[in-house]
Scaffold this motif. Structure first.
Motif, PDB file in Angstrom:
ATOM      1  N   LYS A  57      -6.248  -5.199 -14.795  1.00 15.95           N
ATOM      2  CA  LYS A  57      -5.881  -4.985 -13.396  1.00 15.95           C
ATOM      3  C   LYS A  57      -6.858  -4.093 -12.648  1.00 15.95           C
ATOM      4  CE  LYS A  57      -1.913  -3.841 -11.853  1.00 15.95           C
ATOM      5  NZ  LYS A  57      -0.870  -4.440 -11.005  1.00 15.95           N
ATOM      6  N   SER A 144       3.087  -5.213 -11.762  1.00 16.13           N
ATOM      7  CA  SER A 144       2.905  -6.479 -11.062  1.00 16.13           C
ATOM      8  C   SER A 144       1.573  -7.097 -11.500  1.00 16.13           C
ATOM      9  CB  SER A 144       2.936  -6.242  -9.553  1.00 16.13           C
ATOM     10  OG  SER A 144       2.084  -5.166  -9.198  1.00 16.13           O
ATOM     11  N   ASN A 146      -1.122  -8.457 -10.446  1.00 14.90           N
ATOM     12  CA  ASN A 146      -2.210  -8.599  -9.484  1.00 14.90           C
ATOM     13  C   ASN A 146      -3.348  -7.657  -9.865  1.00 14.90           C
ATOM     14  OD1 ASN A 146       0.183  -6.798  -8.469  1.00 14.90           O
ATOM     15  ND2 ASN A 146      -1.679  -5.834  -7.663  1.00 14.90           N
ATOM     16  N   SER A 152       1.231  -8.178  -4.520  1.00 12.54           N
ATOM     17  CA  SER A 152       1.815  -8.607  -5.791  1.00 12.54           C
ATOM     18  C   SER A 152       2.004 -10.124  -5.777  1.00 12.54           C
ATOM     19  CB  SER A 152       3.167  -7.917  -5.989  1.00 12.54           C
ATOM     20  OG  SER A 152       3.000  -6.520  -5.957  1.00 12.54           O
ATOM     21  N   GLU A 181       9.227  -5.688  -5.203  1.00 18.13           N
ATOM     22  CA  GLU A 181       9.467  -5.096  -6.514  1.00 18.13           C
ATOM     23  C   GLU A 181      10.832  -4.403  -6.610  1.00 18.13           C
ATOM     24  OE1 GLU A 181       6.845  -4.749  -4.608  1.00 18.13           O
ATOM     25  OE2 GLU A 181       5.000  -5.005  -5.764  1.00 18.13           O
ATOM     26  N   HIS A 234      -2.295  -0.313  -1.135  1.00 11.65           N
ATOM     27  CA  HIS A 234      -1.663  -1.274  -2.009  1.00 11.65           C
ATOM     28  C   HIS A 234      -1.364  -2.524  -1.239  1.00 11.65           C
ATOM     29  CE1 HIS A 234       0.367   0.015  -5.883  1.00 11.65           C
ATOM     30  NE2 HIS A 234       0.261  -1.285  -5.967  1.00 11.65           N
TER      31      HIS A 234
HETATM   32 MG    MG Z   1       2.303  -3.129  -8.405  1.00  9.89          MG
END
Ligand code: MG
Ligand code: TXA
Length: 347
Positions: A57, A144, A146, A152, A181, A234
């Motif tokens: 990630k 997540s 991504n 995500s 989430e 994010h």
């Molecule tokens: Mg995340």
């Protein structure tokens, strides 16, 4: 080459999931669906396997992971004590989009908790996720699925767009139902503290617990959040996004003003907004819909697909309409603020 297992969300094929579980047992990475977003799973008690999640990630190493379990009794093995409030939350909202923070037991590696003395635990509602966890025979550490900082993924194609070739397999059960989430609640404080709004609403938490603190960082962009991952920009699209936090009646006039300004600078614009707003805009900007204004659940379900929609569109800047912070709207606004890097128009 990333292996692609397609399964039915309600009655997943056991043979396929068993094959995916073999990768987990071997310390490899398998992306899998949950009711919130797709997770990037590894054996959460195997530090070397967990290390691979951070590498795949590009995730900062101080950002701890959530352990996903399939049976509530597992909590006793992963946490040293379970406060009464946590019991109530688990009983009320599990299986489901709620993560509880508890004091960690010694079997949880530092690599999973980022060295914290607490551990995040969640029992997902997705039967595909639970069956995979059972077959793997170990709690799955899963952020997540991504690349760090990106929106995500809520479907397997979005997982593969970020991680194809970097992970052993993806289990594909179609779109995630909730789309944002899990809600994270710290149960180690005298009054439980909401660290991240998500699929279980603040209203639901208050109705169950009577009293909930809200982490100060959720209200102020500059306060240091207690969920380490909440401090990073994010969920962001590839081009700059500006969020409108204006009165509902102001959304269209402010958007028209900003679109005119962008055009003057020769910038191609994209707009994220509700159908009611999009209908009143000129043809030119690239548009992505959050659905109907009254439906925060639909906005949540569409949010990350919408933020990824612009990846391959000819836009230089994006404008997003804010949503009411009731119900799932609180989580949607939290993600939109982060996705904008706090580039916000208030007037
Ligand atoms: Mg995340
Ligand atoms: O819905 C979800 O929770 C998804 C799916 C896959 O289950 N997972 C997910 O994981 O969102 P991730 O890694 O993207 O977000 C986990 C968040 C991060 O902000 C992290 O800092 C926080 O949980 N976290 C994990 N352990 C923590 C702890 N011990 N104390 C405080 N925050 C913690």
């Amino acid at each position: 080459e990333t292996k692609h297992f397609v399964v039915d969300r309600n009655s997943p094929d056991r043979a396929q999931l068993s094959e995916a579980a073999v990768y987990i047992k071997a310390g490899a990475l398998v992306a899998f669906p949950t009711e919130t977003v797709y997770g990037l799973g590894a054996d959460g008690l195997n530090a070397a396997a967990v290390e691979r999640i951070y590498a795949a990630k590009g995730r900062p190493s101080d950002n701890p992971l959530i352990l996903h379990i399939a049976d509530r009794q597992e909590v006793a093995r992963l946490a040293v004590s379970i406060p009464a409030n946590a019991e109530v939350l688990m009983k009320t909202f599990w299986p489901g989009p709620l993560t509880v923070i508890l004091e960690r037991a010694a079997i949880v590696p530092d690599r999973t908790t980022g060295g914290l003395d607490t551990v995040a635990i969640r029992l997902p509602d997705s039967s595909v996720a639970r069956e995979l966890i059972r077959l793997a025979g170990t709690p799955l550490a899963a952020p997540s699925a991504n690349i760090s900082g990106r929106p995500s993924p809520t479907n397997a194609a979005d997982v593969l767009a970020d991680l194809a070739g970097k992970i052993a397999a993806v289990v594909d059960a179609g779109d995630c139902a909730i789309g944002v989430e899990s809600t994270i609640v710290d149960c180690t404080t005298p009054v439980p503290t909401l660290l991240r709004p998500g699929g279980i609403t603040l209203e639901q938490l208050l109705a169950t617990l009577g009293e909930v603190e809200v982490d100060a960082a959720l209200a102020a962009a500059d306060a240091a959040p207690r969920a380490p991952g909440m401090k990073y920009t994010h969920y962001a699209p590839k081009v700059p996004m500006t969020l409108l936090e204006v009165a509902p009646a102001e959304a269209v006039p402010v958007l028209l003003r900003e679109l005119a300004g962008a055009e003057k600078q020769g910038l191609r614009a994209g707009v994220v907004a509700f159908d009611e707003t999009l209908a009143l805009l000129p043809d030119k900007p690239v548009k992505a819909s959050l659905g109907c204004k009254r439906d925060a659940g639909e906005a949540a379900a569409r949010l990350y697909t919408v933020l990824r929609y612009f990846d391959d569109k000819p836009v230089d800047v994006i404008y997003a309409e804010g949503v009411s912070e009731q119900g799932l709207g609180l989580a949607v606004m939290n993600r939109l603020r982060k996705a904008s890097g706090y580039r916000i128009i208030k007037k």
